[in-house]
Write a protein that holds these residues in place. Structure first.
Motif, mmCIF file in Angstrom:
data_model
loop_
_atom_site.group_PDB
_atom_site.id
_atom_site.type_symbol
_atom_site.label_atom_id
_atom_site.label_comp_id
_atom_site.label_asym_id
_atom_site.label_seq_id
_atom_site.Cartn_x
_atom_site.Cartn_y
_atom_site.Cartn_z
ATOM 1 N N ALA A 186 -14.723 2.171 1.630
ATOM 2 C CA ALA A 186 -13.480 3.059 1.785
ATOM 3 C C ALA A 186 -12.672 2.058 1.379
ATOM 4 N N TRP A 187 -11.959 1.145 2.359
ATOM 5 C CA TRP A 187 -11.557 0.620 2.319
ATOM 6 C C TRP A 187 -10.788 0.039 0.251
ATOM 7 N N VAL A 188 -12.057 -0.789 -0.127
ATOM 8 C CA VAL A 188 -11.606 -1.286 -0.924
ATOM 9 C C VAL A 188 -11.013 -0.465 -2.621
ATOM 10 N N LEU A 189 -12.307 0.325 -1.794
ATOM 11 C CA LEU A 189 -11.621 1.890 -2.982
ATOM 12 C C LEU A 189 -11.076 2.633 -3.032
ATOM 13 N N LEU A 190 -10.482 2.423 -2.008
ATOM 14 C CA LEU A 190 -8.907 3.563 -2.067
ATOM 15 C C LEU A 190 -8.175 4.082 -1.425
ATOM 16 N N THR A 191 -8.072 2.501 -1.356
ATOM 17 C CA THR A 191 -6.794 2.037 -0.167
ATOM 18 C C THR A 191 -5.586 2.556 -1.343
ATOM 19 N N LYS A 192 -5.300 2.455 -2.675
ATOM 20 C CA LYS A 192 -4.220 2.491 -3.560
ATOM 21 C C LYS A 192 -3.886 3.721 -3.392
ATOM 22 N N LEU A 193 -5.054 4.684 -3.954
ATOM 23 C CA LEU A 193 -5.240 6.150 -4.496
ATOM 24 C C LEU A 193 -4.266 6.993 -2.781
ATOM 25 N N HIS A 194 -5.123 6.602 -2.091
ATOM 26 C CA HIS A 194 -4.779 6.716 -0.921
ATOM 27 C C HIS A 194 -3.541 6.723 -0.733
ATOM 28 N N ASP A 195 -3.094 5.553 -0.041
ATOM 29 C CA ASP A 195 -1.406 5.066 -0.432
ATOM 30 C C ASP A 195 -0.243 5.969 -1.403
ATOM 31 N N ARG A 196 -0.685 5.952 -2.107
ATOM 32 C CA ARG A 196 0.299 6.711 -3.581
ATOM 33 C C ARG A 196 -0.035 8.534 -2.848
ATOM 34 N N GLN A 197 -0.958 9.188 -2.445
ATOM 35 C CA GLN A 197 -1.329 10.405 -1.759
ATOM 36 C C GLN A 197 0.059 10.179 -0.848
ATOM 37 N N LEU A 198 -0.066 9.872 -0.010
ATOM 38 C CA LEU A 198 0.398 10.094 1.577
ATOM 39 C C LEU A 198 1.782 9.248 0.831
ATOM 40 N N ARG A 199 2.757 8.669 -0.214
ATOM 41 C CA ARG A 199 3.811 8.667 -0.244
ATOM 42 C C ARG A 199 4.389 9.762 -1.227
ATOM 43 N N GLU A 200 3.440 11.125 -1.233
ATOM 44 C CA GLU A 200 3.790 12.091 -1.968
ATOM 45 C C GLU A 200 3.772 13.342 -1.260
ATOM 46 N N LEU A 201 3.321 12.730 0.664
ATOM 47 C CA LEU A 201 3.369 14.001 1.412
ATOM 48 C C LEU A 201 4.806 14.168 1.772
#
Length: 201
Positions: A186-201
């Protein structure tokens, strides 16, 4: 797709799979034990939806994890057809569907906890944050193994199906290892996508 549409789709899939899993499962005590975490998760999500909505990614991961639990509850983990197919395809000695569940047990809680600690600004250092998250998923996995042990002590009839060890003496240790691998992935694969969605909240 609008957020309300995604919510309705999420609810439809969750309840459809839950109802399917509850229809003539292998045995109801095991079914209840396996799907109970998904039901608790649903209650928590419903209670916090308006004041602490999560990212679409995390909601999707929670749904996938819930489905894994429901499928395991319907068949019991030792008899899920997917695990039998894996056993045949890869020449495995046992039905390893439970390892998918424990991988998800590390992968999904890692992302849930990551969202919570980032949004609450718990850590200044991303390095320490991710170290904490890995420790968290390992602690969660260990606690779940304790729950399995307690269930085994309290309910000998349901214990074998719930534990799903299938005679593997290192089942507990390998379960926790798969949770760790899930957290790392999860750390390796989804960090960037998760950060992008967090910025969109």
């Amino acid at each position: 797709m609008k957020r309300n549409s995604l919510l309705l789709l999420w609810l439809f899939i969750f309840w459809s799979v839950l109802i399917w899993s509850a229809i003539d499962p292998k045995d109801y005590p095991t079914w209840f034990l396996e799907v109970f975490p998904a039901l608790i998760g649903f209650v928590v999500l419903a209670a916090t939806y308006r004041r602490f909505s999560l990212t679409p990614l995390v909601y999707l991961l929670i749904l996938i994890h819930a489905i894994i639990l429901m499928v395991g509850g319907h068949y019991t983990y030792a008899e899920v057809p997917l695990g039998e197919w894996m056993k045949e395809w890869f020449g495995l000695a046992r039905n390893d569907y439970d390892k998918i569940g424990h991988f998800a047990q590390g992968f999904v809680p890692f992302m849930i906890a990551r969202e919570i600690v980032i949004r609450n600004k718990v850590f200044k250092s991303r390095g320490w944050m991710h170290f904490f998250l890995l420790c968290f998923v390992m602690a969660l996995s260990a606690f779940y193994e304790l729950i399995e042990w307690w269930v085994a002590l309290l309910s000998k009839e349901a214990a074998a199906a719930f534990l799903g060890t299938q005679g593997y003496v290192w089942d507990t240790q390998s379960d926790m290892f798969f949770a760790l691998i899930g957290g790392l992935c999860a750390w390796v694969l989804l960090t960037k996508l998760h950060d992008r969605q967090l910025r969109e909240l």
